[in-house]
Motif scaffolding. Structure first.
Motif, short mmCIF file in Angstrom:
data_model
loop_
_atom_site.label_atom_id
_atom_site.label_comp_id
_atom_site.label_asym_id
_atom_site.label_seq_id
_atom_site.Cartn_x
_atom_site.Cartn_y
_atom_site.Cartn_z
N HIS A 5 0.85 -1.19 0.00
CA HIS A 5 0.00 0.00 0.00
C HIS A 5 0.88 1.24 0.00
O HIS A 5 1.76 1.39 0.85
N ASN A 6 0.64 2.12 -0.96
CA ASN A 6 1.29 3.42 -1.02
C ASN A 6 0.26 4.41 -1.55
O ASN A 6 0.20 4.67 -2.75
N GLU A 7 -0.60 4.86 -0.67
CA GLU A 7 -1.78 5.66 -0.97
C GLU A 7 -2.87 4.84 -1.64
O GLU A 7 -4.06 5.07 -1.44
N ILE A 8 -2.48 3.90 -2.48
CA ILE A 8 -3.43 2.97 -3.10
C ILE A 8 -2.95 1.55 -2.86
O ILE A 8 -1.78 1.32 -2.52
N ASP A 9 -3.84 0.58 -3.06
CA ASP A 9 -3.45 -0.83 -2.94
C ASP A 9 -2.80 -1.29 -4.24
O ASP A 9 -3.31 -1.04 -5.34
#
Length: 367
Positions: A252-256
């Motif tokens: 996860h980095n702001e979104i999956d």
């Protein structure tokens, strides 16, 4: 049958649908179809394809040899630039040798007898959504643009090739183009035996007006007294194969982000070249959104953003559609990643793994 991912899966029933349309065009129009090996050369399904197609066309010596040895029937040989050693070898495989330029024709014409000779023509127009694939782009090296010089070489030629389309699925546009070719080159065509209209015509697309397309081809052939050839690549194999992968991690980095055990650059390179997203056959209407990415070190190794019905977990399969045309022919060993196996679902429903790749293949790819 459980196959270790990643692997390419070719479905012969889906392939058969395209083959039957190609055969329908031949029966209705008289036009012959030769498979464009630059798009698809996975010869484990050639036994099926050659029942419906008339041969192959190539872009190199090795493709011409492959077509001759594994497909049979007619073998058309074309290359943007032949070497003398290429020509001396290719004449052993080809029924027709098509040159890209007048200088190549003049240099090698005596070496390729008794093959029938052709020239590629650049008509000065094209249908392409990508400048990279536009054969009539400014300063194009593809084909002869000077009609006067072309006419002077008629005694040496039996046919011409016009390859000027890329993913053209519009009959009206094709018809207008064909009319322009007839108006500009009709006097030359009447002195020849055959004409190839190249590839890039998506006439196997769902809903395409096949009968009207066939009539246009038949009328053109009759008007100018030539045997028409088509060179379907993607039209032959669109919708027939998948790249089957498994999720190996979810971050996860702001979104999956779901990371799979394949990669865009070595396994679906055309997506990277043309900056396209992969396709999936699913409806893509779930509530769980993921970026699906590959496991290479390339920062932009991304298949695309997709909606899934359920949350993804390690081991879940993700299948990318349209993994045959300009895909399998471009696979490579970037990052030393595991090369996808090649499997075929035969017409009787059985799945056969026809090729698996090992460390030895990677080792021997270079020296």
């Amino acid at each position: 049958m459980k196959i270790a991912t990643p692997y390419y899966l070719i479905d012969e029933k889906k392939l058969l649908r395209n083959m039957q349309i190609i055969e329908q065009v031949r029966l209705l129009s008289g036009a012959k179809s030769v498979l464009a090996l630059k798009c698809f050369s996975t010869w484990c399904v050639f036994d099926l394809m050659k029942q419906y197609m008339d041969g192959t066309t190539s872009s190199s010596l090795f493709e011409a040899r492959l077509g001759f040895e594994k497909f049979g029937k007619e073998t058309h040989a074309y290359c943007v630039g032949y070497s003398e050693s290429d020509i001396r070898a290719v004449v052993g495989y080809a029924d027709k040798v098509i040159f890209n330029s007048i200088s190549q024709l003049e240099r090698y014409c005596d070496l390729v007898k008794p093959a029938k000779l052709g020239l590629r023509v650049n008509p000065g127009f094209s249908h392409s959504g990508f400048d990279l694939a536009d054969p009539a782009r400014k300063y194009s090296r593809l084909g002869v643009a000077d009609k006067q010089m072309l006419a002077q070489k008629l005694p040496q030629l039996s046919g011409l090739m016009f390859h000027y389309n890329c993913e053209n699925d519009d009959l009206e546009t094709f018809s207008q183009q064909l009319d322009r070719i007839g108006e500009c080159y009709g006097d030359i065509l009447r002195q020849l035996e055959w004409v190839s209209l190249g590839g890039g015509l998506y006439f196997t697309k769902e809903g395409y007006p096949v009968e009207a397309f066939s009539k246009k081809l038949a009328d053109f052939a009759a008007e100018f007294g030539v045997q028409v050839y088509l060179e379907p690549g993607e039209s032959a194999i669109s919708g027939c194969a998948e790249l089957v992968t498994s999720v190996v991690d979810v971050v996860h980095n702001e979104i999956d982000i779901a990371i799979v055990d394949a990669s865009v650059e070595p396994h679906m390179l055309d997506l990277l070249i043309y900056r396209l997203s992969a396709k999936m056959e699913s409806t893509n209407c779930g509530e769980h959104q993921y970026m699906v990415a590959g496991r290479s070190c390339l920062a932009g190794d991304v298949f695309g953003n997709f909606q899934f019905k359920d949350k993804l977990a390690i081991g879940d399969e993700i299948r990318f559609a349209d993994a045959a045309g300009y895909t399998m022919v471009k696979k490579n060993w970037f990052n030393g990643l595991q090369m996808p196996a090649i499997a075929v679902r035969r017409l009787d429903g059985t799945v056969e793994v026809v090729r698996q790749f090992t460390y030895s293949d990677f080792l021997n790819n270079l020296s």
